[in-house]
Design an enzyme around this catalytic site. Structure first.
Site, PDB file in Angstrom:
ATOM      1  N   ARG A 289       0.833  -1.300   0.059  1.00 18.22           N
ATOM      2  CA  ARG A 289       0.098   0.043  -0.011  1.00 18.22           C
ATOM      3  C   ARG A 289       0.774   1.218  -0.003  1.00 18.22           C
ATOM      4  O   ARG A 289       0.569   2.010   0.551  1.00 18.22           O
ATOM      5  CB  ARG A 289      -0.973   0.148   1.266  1.00 18.22           C
ATOM      6  CG  ARG A 289      -1.943  -1.160   1.308  1.00 18.22           C
ATOM      7  CD  ARG A 289      -2.701  -1.369   0.085  1.00 18.22           C
ATOM      8  NE  ARG A 289      -3.469  -2.534   0.161  1.00 18.22           N
ATOM      9  CZ  ARG A 289      -3.191  -3.738  -0.181  1.00 18.22           C
ATOM     10  NH1 ARG A 289      -2.107  -3.525  -0.956  1.00 18.22           N
ATOM     11  NH2 ARG A 289      -3.660  -4.900  -0.048  1.00 18.22           N
TER      12      ARG A 289
ATOM     13  N   SER B 118     -11.332  -0.110   3.489  1.00 19.91           N
ATOM     14  CA  SER B 118     -10.516  -0.371   4.531  1.00 19.91           C
ATOM     15  C   SER B 118      -9.855   0.613   5.082  1.00 19.91           C
ATOM     16  O   SER B 118      -8.938   1.219   4.291  1.00 19.91           O
ATOM     17  CB  SER B 118      -9.436  -1.747   4.119  1.00 19.91           C
ATOM     18  OG  SER B 118     -10.064  -2.959   3.770  1.00 19.91           O
TER      19      SER B 118
ATOM     20  N   GLU C 150      -4.495   3.956   6.018  1.00 19.42           N
ATOM     21  CA  GLU C 150      -4.218   3.678   4.463  1.00 19.42           C
ATOM     22  C   GLU C 150      -4.734   5.078   3.853  1.00 19.42           C
ATOM     23  O   GLU C 150      -3.782   5.413   2.841  1.00 19.42           O
ATOM     24  CB  GLU C 150      -5.142   2.652   3.808  1.00 19.42           C
ATOM     25  CG  GLU C 150      -4.581   1.217   4.153  1.00 19.42           C
ATOM     26  CD  GLU C 150      -5.302   0.050   3.086  1.00 19.42           C
ATOM     27  OE1 GLU C 150      -5.716   0.776   2.035  1.00 19.42           O
ATOM     28  OE2 GLU C 150      -5.381  -1.019   3.377  1.00 19.42           O
TER      29      GLU C 150
END
Length: 336
Positions: free
Chosen positions: A164, A236, A332
């Site tokens: 990520r 998420s 994130e």
């Protein structure tokens, strides 16, 4: 030429649905629009922020910035013999791109179905799901280099993808503006079914097609994740933390049901959703923000809240997880 709008409302441009305004904003539908916007003296005196679908950002207030709303279209296919090279404009909807390639008989992106956002944002986050990451399908991208004042092509190595993570979240964050992405889809295709949940979804199909894998992914994600059109969210919210094997083994002794996944380097990825759930946060409502009842990894905005309130809840969750498990979970989304 790009037209500027002052105090432009961004509620429709972030999937959390937070009310915020941009000091200046421009719709970017071509590379010439981009160049004209960047050269405009009104934008020269303030930071530049690029927004695609707004599915990976938390707006904590109004932006005293020039916001470029990336909407460059494009879909082009080249046959390289053993693979297809698919080039998409940065403004193309990511899920739409996945669906189109599968429908056109070019599998490889099906595990990444229903991820919100745009094609141009996908490399920034190195999006991934159900055993596939973007970097495994990536060929190159085209971007405007704000330091060199020219368009450049960056290959896989140059993008420095991580979990990520990428060049564009680190030293290249304010330097490059992505305008197109080229993906490499091998003709020798095999379905990636190494995630237990996906394997169970397809257990009655001996040799699933890419279309069937895509439909399975859509079904799973729809059960687990709220529709941003109904409930504000960015999917998420936390990354799955990666720890050394010794730390994972010690945690497993204390918590036998710990969910973890081995990594190629010998470390283990822990399921952040499981850690958060064990701390009792799943389904928590904290006024206008909260934690989704079906998936502890998802923070939600019910309306009338602020990005600051959401971040306060996120910090509370991260602090609690660290106190109980000795592991720090990180967001994130990009915080603006």
């Amino acid at each position: 030429m790009a037209d500027f709008y002052e105090f432009y409302p961004l509620r429709a441009h972030n999937t959390f649905g937070f009310d915020a305004r941009a000091r200046l904003a421009a719709h970017i539908r071509s590379e010439s629009d981009l160049l004209s916007a960047l050269s405009d003296p009104r934008a020269a005196s303030m930071p530049v922020v690029v927004l695609g679908g707004g599915s990976n950002v938390v707006l904590t207030g109004d932006l005293d910035a020039c916001v470029l709303l990336m909407e460059i279209p494009g879909y082009d296919i080249a046959d390289d013999g053993s693979e297809w090279l698919v080039t998409a404009g940065a403004g193309e909807n990511w899920h739409g791109l996945v669906s189109r390639t599968v429908a056109d008989g070019m599998p490889g992106l099906e595990n990444l179905a229903l991820i919100p956002g745009t094609a141009g944002a996908a490399p920034i986050q190195n999006i991934g799901a159900y055993g596939v990451e973007l970097r495994e399908r990536f060929a190159q991208l085209r971007a405007y280099d704000r330091q060199a004042h020219e368009f450049v092509t960056l290959d896989l190595d140059a993008c420095a993808f991580g979990y990520r993570d990428s060049l564009f979240k680190r030293e290249g964050r304010d330097r490059y503006i992505i305008t197109a992405v080229t993906l490499r889809l091998p003709k020798a295709w095999q379905p990636v079914l190494n995630y237990g949940e996906l394997a169970r979804e397809l257990q009655d199909i001996a040799s699933p097609s890419a279309a069937q894998v895509r439909e399975a992914i859509i079904a799973i994600r729809s059960r687990k994740l709220p529709d941003p059109a109904q409930v504000g969210n960015a999917g998420s919210f936390f990354k799955n933390p990666v720890v050394e094997a010794a730390q994972r083994d010690a945690l497993l002794v204390q918590h036998p049901t710990l969910v973890s996944y081995p990594q190629p380097d010998g470390r283990y990825k822990l399921a952040a959703g499981w850690l958060i759930d064990q701390c009792g946060f799943k389904g928590l409502d904290d006024g206008p923000v909260g934690v989704y009842g079906k998936q502890a990894l998802v923070l939600v905005h019910h309306g009338g809240g602020t990005g600051a309130a959401l971040l306060k809840l996120a910090d509370r969750i991260a602090d609690t997880v660290q106190a109980r498990f000795g592991v720090r979970i990180e967001p994130e989304p990009v915080i603006l």
